[in-house]
Write a protein that holds these residues in place. Structure first.
Motif, mmCIF file in Angstrom:
data_model
loop_
_atom_site.group_PDB
_atom_site.id
_atom_site.type_symbol
_atom_site.label_atom_id
_atom_site.label_comp_id
_atom_site.label_asym_id
_atom_site.label_seq_id
_atom_site.Cartn_x
_atom_site.Cartn_y
_atom_site.Cartn_z
ATOM 1 N N ARG A 5 0.782 -1.307 -0.063
ATOM 2 C CA ARG A 5 -0.074 0.102 -0.024
ATOM 3 C C ARG A 5 1.106 1.329 0.055
ATOM 4 O O ARG A 5 1.943 1.127 0.629
ATOM 5 C CB ARG A 5 -0.818 -0.077 1.179
ATOM 6 N N LYS A 6 0.285 2.270 -0.676
ATOM 7 C CA LYS A 6 1.257 3.524 -0.913
ATOM 8 C C LYS A 6 0.141 4.599 -0.541
ATOM 9 O O LYS A 6 -0.930 4.691 -0.646
ATOM 10 C CB LYS A 6 1.624 3.783 -2.107
ATOM 11 N N ARG A 45 4.999 5.938 6.414
ATOM 12 C CA ARG A 45 4.730 4.389 6.553
ATOM 13 C C ARG A 45 3.990 4.003 7.542
ATOM 14 O O ARG A 45 3.197 2.942 7.465
ATOM 15 C CB ARG A 45 6.062 3.740 6.532
ATOM 16 N N CYS A 82 5.757 9.043 -0.433
ATOM 17 C CA CYS A 82 4.646 8.654 -0.300
ATOM 18 C C CYS A 82 4.475 7.118 -1.340
ATOM 19 O O CYS A 82 3.799 6.166 -1.071
ATOM 20 C CB CYS A 82 3.626 9.545 -1.154
ATOM 21 N N GLY A 83 5.275 7.167 -2.140
ATOM 22 C CA GLY A 83 5.322 5.848 -3.171
ATOM 23 C C GLY A 83 4.545 6.029 -4.388
ATOM 24 O O GLY A 83 4.751 5.323 -5.433
ATOM 25 N N ALA A 84 3.421 6.969 -4.511
ATOM 26 C CA ALA A 84 2.465 7.157 -5.732
ATOM 27 C C ALA A 84 2.263 8.687 -5.856
ATOM 28 O O ALA A 84 2.045 9.412 -4.950
ATOM 29 C CB ALA A 84 1.281 6.350 -5.628
ATOM 30 N N THR A 132 8.931 6.503 -7.460
ATOM 31 C CA THR A 132 7.670 7.123 -7.254
ATOM 32 C C THR A 132 6.725 6.586 -8.409
ATOM 33 O O THR A 132 7.077 6.911 -9.894
ATOM 34 C CB THR A 132 7.541 8.465 -7.326
#
Length: 305
Positions: free
Chosen positions: A132-133, A237, A266-268, A295
């Motif tokens: 999950r991001k 996280r 955030c990752g996305a 990202t």
């Protein structure tokens, strides 16, 4: 970083109150008449007159109440929303700005557009077995509508099951506290990252019990440096383990690399562009900045804002 851990372990929101139990606000077993009657403080005589009108004209209770001037269309829609667990802010509530169309005008074309965007993002972000991001909202310039978009997207996610957190990480020119009518002078994101506070940081939204907001707090003189601290990544996280959806507002990339750094934590990311305003070379610069990290760009939105 220790301060971030203390905050995350507390599990508390504004006023040191635990996350609200939405079951306590369950109206699913109440009739429309009961909900409207309680909300409008109708007397027994008024209630009886509505029921009599309903029987005589063979209409629904809400239609009868509106016809008699004892309720309006918004009251009826609000009552239906309570039955179907569909939170929004009605005319009687002044808990957020009119900019938050998903909450204040949930049945409008604008609100439907945000729900459509939500569906696309769910299919893009939550399919498969990928971790999950959090979702960062970016754009090239100021005035592109990032805060407006992030706030309404968060409100749309909060109308699903689970909890949604909206983080104002625009530590240069924050606006989310204005949209949600929150006090930005108290503790916020900057307080956590500088180790100055761990309590009263996440604010609940009264009219939308599944939506929470973390404002910036005091605007710091070193926003990029704060975003680059390890504590920010740790915070994101850990918040992902406490909330079902995390959406993050960011400063425009014309101000610096803050947005790209935040997105990498955030990752996305989703990129906004203004119709007939945003230049292609500026969008390319945003994409280039994001590609410096891992990202995932999960979408691009053209807005008429």
């Amino acid at each position: 970083m220790d301060n971030a851990k203390k905050f995350l372990n507390s599990g508390y929101v504004a006023g040191d109150a635990p996350f609200p139990d939405t079951a306590q606000m369950d109206h699913s077993e109440s009739s429309i008449g009961e909900i409207i009657s309680k909300a409008n403080n109708l007397s027994p005589d008024q209630l009886e007159s509505i029921l009599q009108y309903q029987r005589e004209h063979k209409v629904r209770f809400g239609e009868a109440a509106v016809a008699m001037g004892l309720a309006n269309a918004d009251d009826v829609m609000w009552a239906l929303a309570q039955q179907f667990h569909y939170p929004y802010s009605g005319e009687k509530e002044d808990t957020c700005s009119k900019e938050l169309v998903v909450a204040t005008s949930p049945f409008s074309a604008q609100a439907e557009a945000f729900r459509t965007t939500r569906s696309h993002l769910i299919m893009k972000m939550y399919s498969g077995s990928t971790p999950r991001k959090a979702l960062a909202v970016l754009s090239a310039d100021t005035g592109d509508g990032k805060s407006y978009f992030a706030a309404n997207l968060a409100a749309a996610f909060s109308q699903l099951s689970g909890r949604t957190l909206l983080i104002d990480a625009n530590m240069r020119n924050p606006r989310l506290h204005e949209i949600f009518k929150l006090n930005n002078a108290s503790a916020g994101l900057s307080s956590i990252l500088t180790g100055r506070a761990v309590n009263n940081v996440i604010k609940s939204v009264k009219s939308m019990p599944s939506l929470f907001v973390m404002p910036v707090g005091t605007v710091p003189p070193n926003p990029l440096e704060l975003a680059e601290r390890p504590a920010f990544g740790l915070l994101v996280r850990e918040l992902l383990t406490k909330f079902d959806h995390v959406i993050v507002d960011t400063p425009a990339l014309s101000h610096g690399m803050d947005g790209a750094v935040i997105a990498s934590r955030c990752g996305a990311a989703v990129i906004l562009a203004r119709q007939n305003i945003t230049r292609v070379n500026k969008l390319q610069a945003v994409v280039g900045a994001l590609r410096m990290s891992e990202t995932s760009i999960v979408g691009s939105i053209v807005v008429d804002h």
